[in-house]
Write a protein that holds these residues in place. Structure first.
Motif, mmCIF file in Angstrom:
data_model
loop_
_atom_site.group_PDB
_atom_site.id
_atom_site.type_symbol
_atom_site.label_atom_id
_atom_site.label_comp_id
_atom_site.label_asym_id
_atom_site.label_seq_id
_atom_site.Cartn_x
_atom_site.Cartn_y
_atom_site.Cartn_z
ATOM 1 N N TYR A 262 55.814 -27.033 -21.574
ATOM 2 C CA TYR A 262 57.037 -27.527 -22.199
ATOM 3 C C TYR A 262 58.067 -26.405 -22.264
ATOM 4 N N ALA A 263 59.274 -26.749 -22.695
ATOM 5 C CA ALA A 263 60.347 -25.761 -22.827
ATOM 6 C C ALA A 263 60.947 -25.835 -24.224
ATOM 7 N N LEU A 264 61.545 -24.724 -24.650
ATOM 8 C CA LEU A 264 62.205 -24.623 -25.949
ATOM 9 C C LEU A 264 63.542 -23.916 -25.771
ATOM 10 N N GLU A 265 64.550 -24.368 -26.506
ATOM 11 C CA GLU A 265 65.839 -23.686 -26.480
ATOM 12 C C GLU A 265 65.835 -22.553 -27.499
ATOM 13 N N VAL A 266 66.323 -21.391 -27.088
ATOM 14 C CA VAL A 266 66.360 -20.222 -27.968
ATOM 15 C C VAL A 266 67.703 -20.179 -28.696
ATOM 16 N N ILE A 267 67.637 -20.079 -30.022
ATOM 17 C CA ILE A 267 68.836 -19.959 -30.848
ATOM 18 C C ILE A 267 68.713 -18.676 -31.671
ATOM 19 N N GLY A 268 69.769 -17.882 -31.681
ATOM 20 C CA GLY A 268 69.753 -16.671 -32.500
ATOM 21 C C GLY A 268 69.350 -15.430 -31.725
ATOM 22 N N ASP A 269 69.144 -14.338 -32.482
ATOM 23 C CA ASP A 269 68.965 -13.029 -31.851
ATOM 24 C C ASP A 269 67.630 -12.363 -32.150
ATOM 25 N N SER A 270 66.642 -13.110 -32.645
ATOM 26 C CA SER A 270 65.382 -12.467 -33.035
ATOM 27 C C SER A 270 64.584 -11.943 -31.844
ATOM 28 N N MET A 271 64.873 -12.474 -30.638
ATOM 29 C CA MET A 271 64.192 -11.998 -29.426
ATOM 30 C C MET A 271 65.208 -11.732 -28.323
ATOM 31 N N ASP A 272 66.435 -11.343 -28.712
ATOM 32 C CA ASP A 272 67.512 -11.274 -27.726
ATOM 33 C C ASP A 272 67.354 -10.157 -26.696
ATOM 34 N N LEU A 273 66.476 -9.191 -26.945
ATOM 35 C CA LEU A 273 66.233 -8.161 -25.935
ATOM 36 C C LEU A 273 65.416 -8.712 -24.770
ATOM 37 N N GLU A 274 64.755 -9.846 -25.005
ATOM 38 C CA GLU A 274 63.977 -10.513 -23.958
ATOM 39 C C GLU A 274 64.612 -11.849 -23.564
ATOM 40 N N TYR A 275 64.977 -12.636 -24.575
ATOM 41 C CA TYR A 275 65.468 -13.993 -24.345
ATOM 42 C C TYR A 275 66.728 -14.214 -25.181
ATOM 43 N N PRO A 276 67.900 -14.103 -24.575
ATOM 44 C CA PRO A 276 69.150 -14.202 -25.335
ATOM 45 C C PRO A 276 69.429 -15.607 -25.849
ATOM 46 N N ASP A 277 70.268 -15.656 -26.853
ATOM 47 C CA ASP A 277 70.702 -16.918 -27.447
ATOM 48 C C ASP A 277 71.211 -17.864 -26.365
ATOM 49 N N GLY A 278 70.740 -19.114 -26.407
ATOM 50 C CA GLY A 278 71.214 -20.127 -25.471
ATOM 51 C C GLY A 278 70.350 -20.342 -24.247
ATOM 52 N N CYS A 279 69.392 -19.448 -24.012
ATOM 53 C CA CYS A 279 68.507 -19.657 -22.867
ATOM 54 C C CYS A 279 67.335 -20.551 -23.279
ATOM 55 N N PHE A 280 66.476 -20.854 -22.335
ATOM 56 C CA PHE A 280 65.278 -21.648 -22.602
ATOM 57 C C PHE A 280 64.052 -20.819 -22.226
ATOM 58 N N VAL A 281 62.986 -20.981 -22.989
ATOM 59 C CA VAL A 281 61.706 -20.394 -22.594
ATOM 60 C C VAL A 281 60.764 -21.520 -22.193
ATOM 61 N N THR A 282 59.944 -21.246 -21.194
ATOM 62 C CA THR A 282 58.921 -22.201 -20.787
ATOM 63 C C THR A 282 57.583 -21.726 -21.343
ATOM 64 N N CYS A 283 56.765 -22.671 -21.777
ATOM 65 C CA CYS A 283 55.516 -22.332 -22.466
ATOM 66 C C CYS A 283 54.362 -23.174 -21.954
ATOM 67 N N VAL A 284 53.171 -22.618 -22.091
ATOM 68 C CA VAL A 284 51.946 -23.376 -21.889
ATOM 69 C C VAL A 284 51.274 -23.508 -23.249
ATOM 70 N N ASP A 285 50.758 -24.692 -23.530
ATOM 71 C CA ASP A 285 50.070 -24.929 -24.794
ATOM 72 C C ASP A 285 48.931 -23.920 -24.965
ATOM 73 N N PHE A 286 48.890 -23.271 -26.121
ATOM 74 C CA PHE A 286 47.924 -22.193 -26.341
ATOM 75 C C PHE A 286 46.488 -22.672 -26.166
ATOM 76 N N TRP A 287 46.132 -23.784 -26.785
ATOM 77 C CA TRP A 287 44.747 -24.252 -26.735
ATOM 78 C C TRP A 287 44.397 -24.777 -25.353
ATOM 79 N N ASP A 288 45.344 -25.429 -24.686
ATOM 80 C CA ASP A 288 45.087 -25.918 -23.332
ATOM 81 C C ASP A 288 44.922 -24.770 -22.335
ATOM 82 N N SER A 289 45.599 -23.649 -22.598
ATOM 83 C CA SER A 289 45.624 -22.552 -21.626
ATOM 84 C C SER A 289 44.271 -21.882 -21.446
ATOM 85 N N GLY A 290 43.446 -21.884 -22.505
ATOM 86 C CA GLY A 290 42.166 -21.185 -22.453
ATOM 87 C C GLY A 290 42.285 -19.681 -22.595
#
Length: 223
Positions: free
Chosen positions: A123-151
């Motif tokens: 799934y994907a999530l929209e990033v809002i704010g600056d708590s991780m802006d050195l990696e993922y700036p405000d307004g971008c999206f991160v893609t994720c794999v479900d933690f439990w499904d990932s193994g």
């Protein structure tokens, strides 16, 4: 050694871009039934359940139960449909869980599924704010794999999607996993010093749930 049923189930799930939970729900079966087949623990499941599984994966019982050799490659190339944006993440933004609408229409971003996790929810999530802006700036999206499904097991360097629960309130955020003085911590990577590291075990009465592991990012083109 994988059984023919294991191989055939994995192939159909790959072609349909479905994980174990999605397959089970569509077939009206328990998730454990599907996972047991994938793990080789259920070698002779009942015909009725296999028929439901076959229907959910747009095939038939004969294909599942045949012992004949089969072409492992898809009959036609997969198309990239993208990932659902299931919400946003913003450190410090506490929301009443009762007002979260999980049934609303979702945006889809044109990012392919990560093939390292063919059966996992992604799934994907929209990033809002600056708590991780050195990696993922405000307004971008991160893609994720479900933690439990990932193994996967959490290790230093992982960027994870976490929920912090405090009574009826929930904060959805991203953090980096780092071990500091022997304690596994969730650390911001931010240009803003107000964001602080917190223990993975939780703090101040909050409960922390690890939801996913970040696999990449996406930013809309500016036209």
């Amino acid at each position: 050694m994988e059984t023919s049923l294991q191989k055939r189930l994995k192939i159909r799930m790959d072609l349909m871009n479905m994980n174990a939970l999605q397959t089970a729900k569509k077939a009206g079966l328990g998730e454990s039934f599907v996972r047991d087949i994938l793990r080789g623990k259920s070698k002779n499941p009942g015909v009725e359940k296999l028929e439901r599984l076959a229907a959910a994966l747009d095939t038939n019982l004969d294909w599942f139960t045949s012992s004949a050799e089969f072409d492992k490659s898809p009959a036609k190339p997969k198309t990239v449909e993208g990932l659902d944006v299931v919400g946003s993440i913003q450190a410090g933004n506490w929301i009443d869980r009762s007002v979260i609408d999980e049934e609303s229409e979702r945006e889809i971003i044109p990012v392919a599924r990560d093939q390292r996790f063919p059966h996992a929810k992604q799934y994907a999530l929209e990033v809002i704010g600056d708590s991780m802006d050195l990696e993922y700036p405000d307004g971008c999206f991160v893609t994720c794999v479900d933690f439990w499904d990932s193994g996967l097991s959490l290790k230093d360097g992982h960027i994870i999607h976490v929920e912090r629960h405090n009574g009826p309130l929930v904060e959805m955020t991203l953090k980096a996993v780092e071990t500091i003085d022997g304690v596994q911590m969730l650390v911001p990577r931010s240009s803003n010093a107000r964001h602080k590291a917190i223990p993975l075990e939780g703090d101040g009465g909050t409960e922390i749930l690890v939801k996913g592991i970040v696999t990449g990012s996406y930013k809309r083109a500016i036209l």
